[in-house]
Design a protein around this motif. Structure first.
Motif, PDB file in Angstrom:
ATOM      1  N   LEU A 155     -12.046  -5.544  44.458  1.00  0.00           N
ATOM      2  CA  LEU A 155     -12.652  -6.522  45.371  1.00  0.00           C
ATOM      3  C   LEU A 155     -12.136  -7.933  45.142  1.00  0.00           C
ATOM      4  O   LEU A 155     -12.615  -8.880  45.769  1.00  0.00           O
ATOM      5  CB  LEU A 155     -14.178  -6.506  45.201  1.00  0.00           C
ATOM      6  N   LEU A 205      -8.365  -1.627  50.310  1.00  0.00           N
ATOM      7  CA  LEU A 205      -8.143  -2.671  49.314  1.00  0.00           C
ATOM      8  C   LEU A 205      -7.486  -2.040  48.093  1.00  0.00           C
ATOM      9  O   LEU A 205      -7.996  -1.056  47.549  1.00  0.00           O
ATOM     10  CB  LEU A 205      -9.460  -3.333  48.902  1.00  0.00           C
ATOM     11  N   GLY A 258     -13.303  -9.112  49.936  1.00  0.00           N
ATOM     12  CA  GLY A 258     -14.232  -8.314  49.135  1.00  0.00           C
ATOM     13  C   GLY A 258     -15.652  -8.840  49.182  1.00  0.00           C
ATOM     14  O   GLY A 258     -16.617  -8.064  49.222  1.00  0.00           O
TER      15      GLY A 258
END
Length: 557
Positions: free
Chosen positions: A46, A93, A121
């Protein structure tokens, strides 16, 4: 929601692929099994701070990939499009951690900065626990949370619009004031320039025309000498005409016998005289064609040199002189009319400021009402969480000097943990366990008010049991009806209420070799066994299994 999480070579995890479901997912396991490692891996994906220590011993790199499904209108998708990142069906991600401390970040397989990855994130996942770095309770977010709860979008839009108008009015005043001040400082010079260039009256393209005319006149002046020389030859004291005319007369006076002999010569001489006359006439024609006033060349050169001198003075081409004249004329006009314009703009600024303050006051009042409602809503959740004597307080500080697009309120969430103590910022006053429960109560109240799609709670039930743990489990279950919830827990009352149960455990790869963290989903039978372990400890008894079954039956699993 978070669909999958893939981890490679992070601390004790060599290879791990997890699939998640909607609703409430619990992660349980013995202390040291690797629950915190899993959260560290998710934090890395994140955009959290990288650390070489995260790379598994013996590996050169570690990697974490989180795949999320989001609606088309989610703010994270908007952020990706604003940064020209491919907006695919799923948001992927990926973070690579190198053993030398370097990291690389990717979104949908496009390299991005760690800052952009973190910004994305933060719109997708919140991790809440008993540690400051995971609580994500930055006071800067409190205003946004209160505004989301209050639902006064029209008032927010009015303040933002009024702030934009105020900023534009202030900029207009600043620009006009600078123009007036500059014109006043340069007035004398500006008037000199305007007077000088107005007398000169420069025109665009004039230099090229004058230069061409000067070259032509200089050519004529040079050719005049050639004409004079030709005239001297044809008509001067040594001109051949008179001599040839005298010769022709002598030839025509010969006797008849001689005339016939000299006839060809006489004819040739006559033709020569005719040719000389023609040459003289041509010379006169050239002289008439070349006729010019010598003063014109002098005047042309004076004009050309004056333009070029002015251009050098103002450091522009000659064609730029009209613009210089217009510029300084405008400055003089600004000085003459600028004060009046400035007065008008300052009046408009005062009106914009009054409009902004009116809108900001309306917004502050709306925030005050929302703060009272949020205090009550969060307060209603506290008794069951063993915080009955505590108070949640939205601290609203109104500063009319603080002008922003969001009004002039400063919002911070404060708490009072015990009667008689002074309230203070939630992060400073509440203990780790209290902070987690305050956050849970707040999240439950704000669940349908624009929360991020994934909430992760890290051992928020630490230090509580019985009814409090059950209350936490109920609220996590309620919360999971609006967003996806993942929680690391040691409380059987919480684990029993999950829709999905993942067991985290250490697993030896080879006898005597290193171990790894392994995660496996539990079915109804193995869930009952894990809940029994959580109730009984190391030795699972039949009584514990029966108690686990009763607990799970009570919550409807």
């Amino acid at each position: 929601m978070l669909n999958t999480l893939s981890v490679r070579n992070i601390v004790l995890i060599d290879q791990l692929d997890l699939a998640f479901e909607a609703g409430l997912t619990v992660l349980t396991g013995e202390t040291g099994a690797g629950k915190s490692i899993l959260l560290d891996a998710l934090t890395l994906a994140l955009g959290g701070r990288g650390d070489a220590a995260l790379v598994r011993k013996g590996a050169e790199t570690g990697q974490v990939v989180a795949v999320l499904a989001l609606p088309e209108t989610h703010p994270a998708r908007v952020l990706l499009r604003d940064n020209e990142i491919a907006d695919d069906a799923e948001i992927i991600l990926r973070r690579v951690q190198y053993a030398d401390g370097r990291t690389r970040a990717f979104v949908n397989d496009q390299p991005v900065s760690a800052g952009l990855l973190k910004a994305v994130g933060m719109l997708l996942v919140e991790i809440h626990g008993q540690h400051d770095d995971r609580a994500l309770v930055d006071a800067a977010t409190h205003r946004v949370l209160l505004d989301s709860f209050g639902g006064y979008d029209a008032e927010l839009a009015a303040v933002a619009e009024a702030h934009g108008a105020l900023a534009a009015a202030r900029k207009a005043v600043d620009v006009q004031r600078a123009r007036v001040e500059k014109a006043a400082l340069e007035e004398e010079y500006a008037r000199h320039v305007v007077e000088e260039l107005s007398a000169l009256k420069p025109e665009e393209g004039e230099e090229a025309g004058l230069s061409e005319r000067r070259q032509w006149l200089m050519g004529l002046e040079k050719a005049a000498g050639e004409v004079s020389d030709a005239d001297e030859i044809l008509n001067g004291t040594n001109a051949p005409g008179p001599t040839l005319a005298m010769l022709l007369r002598r030839l025509t006076r010969k006797s008849d016998a001689e005339a016939e002999l000299f006839a060809p010569m006489a004819e040739a001489v006559d033709q020569a005289l005719v040719a000389l006359d023609a040459a003289s006439e041509a010379l006169e024609a050239v002289r008439r064609e070349m006729a010019f006033d010598p003063r014109e060349l002098e005047q042309t050169e004076e004009r050309l040199f004056a333009l070029r001198a002015a251009a050098r003075k103002h450091q522009v081409e000659c064609d730029g002189l009209p613009a210089i004249l217009a510029q300084y004329a405008a400055e003089i006009e600004a000085l003459e009319t600028g004060s009046e314009t400035l007065t008008e703009l300052e009046a408009a600024l005062n009106e914009a400021d009054a409009a902004y303050r009116k809108a900001a006051q309306v917004l502050s009042a709306a925030r005050g009402k929302a703060a009272v409602a949020l205090n009550a809503a969060v307060g209603a959740e506290l008794p069951d969480l063993k915080l009955g004597s505590a108070r949640f307080i939205v601290d609203q500080q109104i500063d009319p000097e603080r002008v922003s697009a969001h009004g002039y309120d400063q919002i911070a969430f404060h708490v009072q943990t015990n009667p008689g103590t002074s309230p203070g910022p939630m992060m400073k006053v509440a203990s780790g366990g209290e902070l987690s429960r305050f956050l849970l109560a707040l999240k439950v109240v704000l669940a349908d008010k624009g929360s991020v799609p994934v909430l992760v709670f890290d051992e928020i039930d630490t230090g509580v049991g019985g009814a409090v743990a059950d209350a936490i489990g109920k609220r996590l279950r309620r919360l999971s009806q609006s967003v996806q919830v993942l929680t690391v827990t040691h409380a059987p009352q919480v684990a029993a209420r999950a829709a999905t149960h993942l067991l985290i455990e250490k697993q030896a790869i080879e006898e005597g070799a290193f171990v790894r963290t392994h995660v496996r989903p539990l079915d109804i039978e193995t869930r009952n066994e894990e809940v029994a372990r959580m109730l009984a400890g190391a030795t699972i008894t039949e009584e514990a299994r029966a108690a686990a079954k009763r607990l799970m039956d009570e919550v409807g699993v």
